[in-house]
Design an enzyme around this catalytic site. Structure first.
Site, PDB file in Angstrom:
ATOM      1  N   CYS A 116       0.738  -1.244   0.121  1.00 40.21           N
ATOM      2  CA  CYS A 116       0.067  -0.084  -0.122  1.00 40.21           C
ATOM      3  C   CYS A 116       0.778   1.321  -0.106  1.00 40.21           C
ATOM      4  O   CYS A 116       0.578   2.162  -0.488  1.00 40.21           O
ATOM      5  CB  CYS A 116      -0.777   0.041   1.144  1.00 40.21           C
ATOM      6  N   ARG A 165      -8.182  -4.613  -2.634  1.00 44.17           N
ATOM      7  CA  ARG A 165      -7.372  -3.688  -3.458  1.00 44.17           C
ATOM      8  C   ARG A 165      -8.143  -3.398  -4.769  1.00 44.17           C
ATOM      9  O   ARG A 165      -7.969  -4.261  -5.495  1.00 44.17           O
ATOM     10  CB  ARG A 165      -5.981  -4.100  -4.081  1.00 44.17           C
TER      11      ARG A 165
HETATM   12  C1  BEZ Z   1       0.689  -4.588   1.874  1.00 39.84           C
HETATM   13  O1  BEZ Z   1       1.760  -4.698   1.940  1.00 39.84           O
HETATM   14  O2  BEZ Z   1       0.141  -3.559   1.535  1.00 39.84           O
HETATM   15  C2  BEZ Z   1      -0.305  -5.658   2.372  1.00 39.84           C
HETATM   16  C3  BEZ Z   1      -0.145  -7.045   1.962  1.00 39.84           C
HETATM   17  C4  BEZ Z   1      -0.849  -8.027   2.332  1.00 39.84           C
HETATM   18  C5  BEZ Z   1      -2.199  -7.788   3.096  1.00 39.84           C
HETATM   19  C6  BEZ Z   1      -2.411  -6.483   3.433  1.00 39.84           C
HETATM   20  C7  BEZ Z   1      -1.576  -5.318   2.909  1.00 39.84           C
END
Ligand code: BEZ
Length: 196
Positions: A54, A130
């Site tokens: 993110c 996402r």
């Molecule tokens: C992230 O790195 O943004 C992420 C990865 C897995 C689950 C939630 C967030």
């Protein structure tokens, strides 16, 4: 079979349907989708503040924001984190990154947006998916994407998609595979691209 009292899937927004309205607090105060009428909106959700993928996405969205503005397009982010968390994260992103975060991030604590846009339940977590919703100036949903939490999105593709939608509308035409701005279009009744 027992009847279900509530089936979230029947309420999911569809392409060509009006975007579900929301009025919700954000990193920049109260945001009402209805105030964005007349502009394209790229609404993007993400699992959580302070997470690695993110973080890369927020920095990338900030870097393409000036290009989106030139396309009459506004960015709105959303996660189920609160306003204080959003602002603390934004401060760190702006210190680390080259671009200010000039667009709002919705604090969807009561899941108003998540439920209406089908962001939850997601991958067996309590974090929003996402996802991307592209909403046109008449507030109709024109494109929808859902990506897994482990895969960051491609901001170049999002720019291309908005340009393709805008060209399709203005030229009453379609864009072929791997179309890039300036490439030929396909007009109704034809199987081939051509210049006009
Ligand atoms: C992230 O790195 O943004 C992420 C990865 C897995 C689950 C939630 C967030």
């Amino acid at each position: 079979m027992k009847p279900r009292l509530f089936n979230p899937y029947t309420l999911l927004p569809r392409l060509g349907h009006p975007a579900p309205m929301f009025e919700i607090q954000s990193s920049q105060g109260l945001i009402k989708l209805s105030d964005y009428k007349g502009k394209w909106v790229l609404l993007f959700s993400y699992p959580a503040d302070f997470t690695p993928v993110c973080t890369t996405e927020l920095k990338a969205f900030a870097s393409v924001y000036p290009s989106l503005k030139k396309l009459n397009t506004e960015l709105i982010g959303v996660s189920v984190d609160n306003v204080v968390e959003h602002r603390n994260w934004i401060k760190i992103l702006e210190e680390e990154g080259k671009f200010p975060i000039q667009f709002p991030i919705l604090a969807d604590l009561n899941l108003e947006v998540s439920n209406r846009y089908g962001l939850l339940p997601n991958e067996n977590t309590e974090e929003a998916s996402r996802s991307v919703y592209i909403i046109d100036p008449a507030q109709i949903i024109r494109a929808i994407m859902h990506y897994p939490a482990t895969t960051g999105r491609n901001t170049g593709e999002l720019l291309r998609l908005i340009k393709a939608l805008q060209v399709a509308d203005s030229q009453k035409a379609m864009t072929p595979v791997n179309w890039q701005p300036g490439d030929e279009l396909i007009y109704p009744g034809s199987y081939h691209t051509c210049k006009r």
